[in-house]
Design a protein around this motif. Structure first.
Motif, PDB file in Angstrom:
ATOM      1  N   ASP A 190       0.758  -1.131   0.040  1.00  0.00           N
ATOM      2  CA  ASP A 190      -0.026  -0.006   0.001  1.00  0.00           C
ATOM      3  C   ASP A 190       0.927   1.230  -0.140  1.00  0.00           C
ATOM      4  N   MET A 191       0.341   2.349  -0.551  1.00  0.00           N
ATOM      5  CA  MET A 191       0.909   3.424  -0.741  1.00  0.00           C
ATOM      6  C   MET A 191       1.429   4.109   0.916  1.00  0.00           C
ATOM      7  N   ASP A 378       0.312   8.813  14.022  1.00  0.00           N
ATOM      8  CA  ASP A 378      -1.065   9.202  13.377  1.00  0.00           C
ATOM      9  C   ASP A 378      -0.900  10.351  12.431  1.00  0.00           C
ATOM     10  N   LYS A 379      -0.044  10.756  12.247  1.00  0.00           N
ATOM     11  CA  LYS A 379       0.451  11.981  11.115  1.00  0.00           C
ATOM     12  C   LYS A 379       1.870  11.638  10.498  1.00  0.00           C
ATOM     13  N   HIS A 539      -5.084  11.787   3.267  1.00  0.00           N
ATOM     14  CA  HIS A 539      -4.162  12.323   2.610  1.00  0.00           C
ATOM     15  C   HIS A 539      -4.174  14.002   2.633  1.00  0.00           C
ATOM     16  N   VAL A 540      -3.083  14.643   2.730  1.00  0.00           N
ATOM     17  CA  VAL A 540      -2.949  16.093   2.409  1.00  0.00           C
ATOM     18  C   VAL A 540      -1.939  16.277   1.756  1.00  0.00           C
ATOM     19  N   LEU A 541      -2.226  17.071   0.549  1.00  0.00           N
ATOM     20  CA  LEU A 541      -0.871  17.373  -0.571  1.00  0.00           C
ATOM     21  C   LEU A 541      -0.752  18.852  -0.301  1.00  0.00           C
ATOM     22  N   ARG A 567      -4.886   7.255  10.217  1.00  0.00           N
ATOM     23  CA  ARG A 567      -3.569   8.030  10.244  1.00  0.00           C
ATOM     24  C   ARG A 567      -3.630   9.028   8.782  1.00  0.00           C
ATOM     25  N   VAL A 568      -3.006  10.116   9.006  1.00  0.00           N
ATOM     26  CA  VAL A 568      -3.078  11.225   8.089  1.00  0.00           C
ATOM     27  C   VAL A 568      -1.786  11.329   7.514  1.00  0.00           C
ATOM     28  N   GLU A 569      -1.605  11.037   6.076  1.00  0.00           N
ATOM     29  CA  GLU A 569      -0.260  11.052   5.421  1.00  0.00           C
ATOM     30  C   GLU A 569      -0.133  12.534   4.683  1.00  0.00           C
ATOM     31  N   VAL A 570       0.865  13.159   5.136  1.00  0.00           N
ATOM     32  CA  VAL A 570       1.061  14.730   4.528  1.00  0.00           C
ATOM     33  C   VAL A 570       2.335  14.633   3.400  1.00  0.00           C
ATOM     34  N   HIS A 571       1.893  15.277   2.401  1.00  0.00           N
ATOM     35  CA  HIS A 571       3.009  15.167   1.201  1.00  0.00           C
ATOM     36  C   HIS A 571       3.247  16.417   0.756  1.00  0.00           C
TER      37      HIS A 571
END
Length: 626
Positions: A190-191, A378-379, A539-541, A567-571
């Motif tokens: 998974d990403m 979580d982030k 996801h936050v870009l 969980r939030v992934e920040v790009h």
């Protein structure tokens, strides 16, 4: 037009899995020849072989030879031997397990050549067949067993400057088993689970030279990650107008792009690579594409495909990716379609789906975040370095040259000119069309950052998740809205900016939160950086950087806030070799003091002298793509 094979006076046979029959052919009156060998009498019929259509007799399998897969009598070998490979393995034991070995064996290993100077009974033929196949498959059987076992064990050591999580050590164990066995595979995690880090660990512990093929937009990112996690490896970037294949001689890892895999296929296929890696391997999902054909030409002891989406629309995509990683494992494309794709896609055949899963299991590893990433924070923040296109590089250099050649002046005049230069450079890094203020522009292929954002969001949407994309420019947001809707196959991509009415703003938020709107929401950093609850996003870009960590954090917290259960992934996207990357590095190094350093925006940059400013904004040639 089918070709009729050359006449032969020797009896030949091939197993036809779909008919559960053995087809005999070759001499005149094949029935008589079969009877002389003690074989059961068959019925007339015709069978299409890989090399043409010929008369044949279809002989029912008897209880005496229930798993007889086929035999070839005489010297003639053809691609028809591929058709009965599965049954050949079944003759040795558990079909579900041993069938997975088929792709690891050359066709000639399944042939049984028998002299014509005597009469062979059915029992003797079966005995000869079993003996010939057993030795050939014993090694492959052990290899498949090792690959399956490695998926459950953890690598003892990881030669990288990072602490691997348990599932990543398991991934490295499996990758190492592939390399030991000279096999190939697909890492389809998974990403966000660290496919790049696991791959770098493999490259660091495996004799090279190695090749990494990736989208142009991430060539720079791969080079940075290699330098970060495996600094002892000599890395050569083979891209851009000044590329030179002479760099292959001294490099441990060569990083190049899909466009150059096509353009410089001869140079790249002339090297015997240790490990050949295709990142974002869905780029070869069309088996007829020139890119897929070029990838199959690469010579490597181990072939590795990295993709979070091994199947997007059709099973033929899996066949194409697997045919690069482990050639022959899934048989010919035509055979795969008949045996797996049509039963699964057209009839929902669960049994065929299970057979396919068992077949690829030793060669495909996929873990999902919900299953293995329970210990992750979580982030999770990631800086994504993107590569400038040639057009962007030309515009960037010209803007810098014109600014300094014309003089920046003093006082307020200088301050204004510096900020104007920064705005131009940031817009060029975003997309030439934004900087040039083009109307109805062509967007694809002109911005490394846009291409990378499209790739990331493609995986997000395919995985059923939702994403926020922040930009500080309304013009860029409008360009993104149309482009992403078309590229991701969405009905539309809403854009929340200062010009949206209160009612429209509320409708956008509600639609995003309840799932009735598209899974991507574009947000102006000023209009939507505070006061919104958008916890449906995982996801936050940040498409362009505000250069004030506090402002960016406030925007990120639209998703990462009370009520968020995932969980939030920040790009955070930056363009390599430009002021974007250098400012990002500065903020990362001095995160605790960043707000004090940068104040509320870009004013601190205006206080730099000419030498300091030029060092900040000058373009690094190594970062330019084709």
């Amino acid at each position: 037009m089918p070709r009729t094979p050359a006449p032969t006076h020797r009896l030949q046979a091939v197993f036809v899995p779909d008919r559960r029959r053995i087809a005999w052919w070759g001499p005149d009156q094949p029935d008589e020849h079969a009877r002389k060998r003690g074989l059961p009498e068959g019925v007339p019929g015709r069978i299409e072989l890989a090399h043409g259509t010929v008369p044949a007799r279809l002989v029912p399998l008897t209880q005496a030879v229930p798993a007889l897969a086929g035999l070839a009598v005489g010297k003639q070998l053809s691609d028809s031997l591929l058709a009965w490979r599965a049954a050949a393995i079944a003759a040795l034991g558990d079909p579900a397990r041993l069938e997975a070995l088929a792709g690891m064996m050359p066709p000639a290993a399944h042939a049984v050549r028998l002299g014509a100077d005597r009469v062979w009974t059915a029992a003797e033929l079966l005995s000869a067949f079993r003996s010939a196949v057993h030795d050939a498959y014993s090694t492959a059987d052990a290899s498949a067993a090792e690959l399956l076992a490695a998926r459950e064990s953890e690598a003892a050591e990881a030669p990288v400057e990072a602490v691997l999580r348990p599932y990543q050590r398991q991934g490295l164990s499996w990758l190492s088993a592939l390399a030991r066995n000279g096999a190939g595979g697909v890492l389809a995690d998974d990403m966000g689970l660290g496919k790049t880090l696991q791959t770098i660990a493999l490259l660091a512990m495996t004799p090279g030279p190695h090749l990494v093929i990736c989208p142009t937009s991430v060539v720079g990112n791969w080079a940075r990650e290699l330098a970060r996690f495996a600094p002892e490896l000599e890395v050569a970037r083979y891209h851009g107008p000044r590329r030179d294949s002479a760099s292959f001689a001294s490099a441990d890892v060569v990083v190049s792009s899909y466009s150059l895999l096509l353009r410089d296929a001869e140079e790249l296929s002339a090297i015997d690579w240790g490990v050949a890696v295709l990142d974002e391997a869905q780029q070869i999902k069309n088996p007829d594409s020139r890119t897929a054909l070029a990838a199959r030409r690469l010579s490597a002891r181990t072939r590795l495909a990295l993709t979070g989406t091994p199947v997007e629309n059709r099973l033929s995509e899996l066949w194409s990716i697997m045919d690069f990683a482990s050639p022959g494992l899934l048989g010919t494309r035509k055979r795969f379609t008949k045996r797996f794709a049509e039963p699964v896609e057209n009839r929902g055949d669960a049994a065929a789906g299970l057979r396919l899963r068992d077949l690829v299991a030793p060669h495909l590893l996929r873990r999902l975040k919900k299953d293995v990433a329970t210990d992750l924070p979580d982030k999770m923040e990631t800086t994504v370095a993107c590569t400038l296109t040639g057009e962007q590089a030309r515009l960037y250099r010209r803007a810098v040259t014109e600014a300094f050649d014309g003089g920046l002046g003093d006082g307020f005049e200088r301050h204004g000119r510096v900020l104007a230069l920064l705005t131009k450079l940031k817009q060029i890094c975003n997309h030439p069309a934004q900087y040039l203020k083009e109307e109805s522009p062509v967007l694809s292929g002109r911005s490394g950052k846009l291409d990378r954002v499209t790739e990331i969001l493609g995986e997000v949407v395919d995985s059923g998740e939702r994403a926020l994309v922040f930009t500080q420019y309304r013009a860029m947001g409008e360009l993104l809205a149309g482009h992403l809707a078309a590229e991701l196959g969405l009905a539309g991509v809403p854009f929340l900016h200062g010009g949206v009415s209160a009612a429209g703003r509320e409708a956008m938020v509600d639609g995003f939160q309840d799932g009735s709107a598209p899974p991507v929401l574009l947000v102006s950093l000023k209009a939507g950086g505070t006061g919104l609850n958008l916890t449906a996003a995982t996801h936050v870009l940040h498409f362009d950087r505000w250069w004030n960590p506090a402002v960016e954090d406030q925007a990120t917290d639209r998703a990462h806030r009370i009520g968020q259960t995932r969980r939030v992934e920040v790009h955070k996207l930056v363009t390599g070799g430009t002021l974007e990357e250098r400012v990002a590095e500065l903020l990362d190094r001095k995160r605790a003091l960043a707000e004090a350093i940068v104040g509320t925006g870009e004013d601190w940059i205006g206080k730099l002298d000419d030498a300091g400013l030029r060092a900040l904004v000058e373009l690094s040639d190594a970062e330019v793509g084709e």
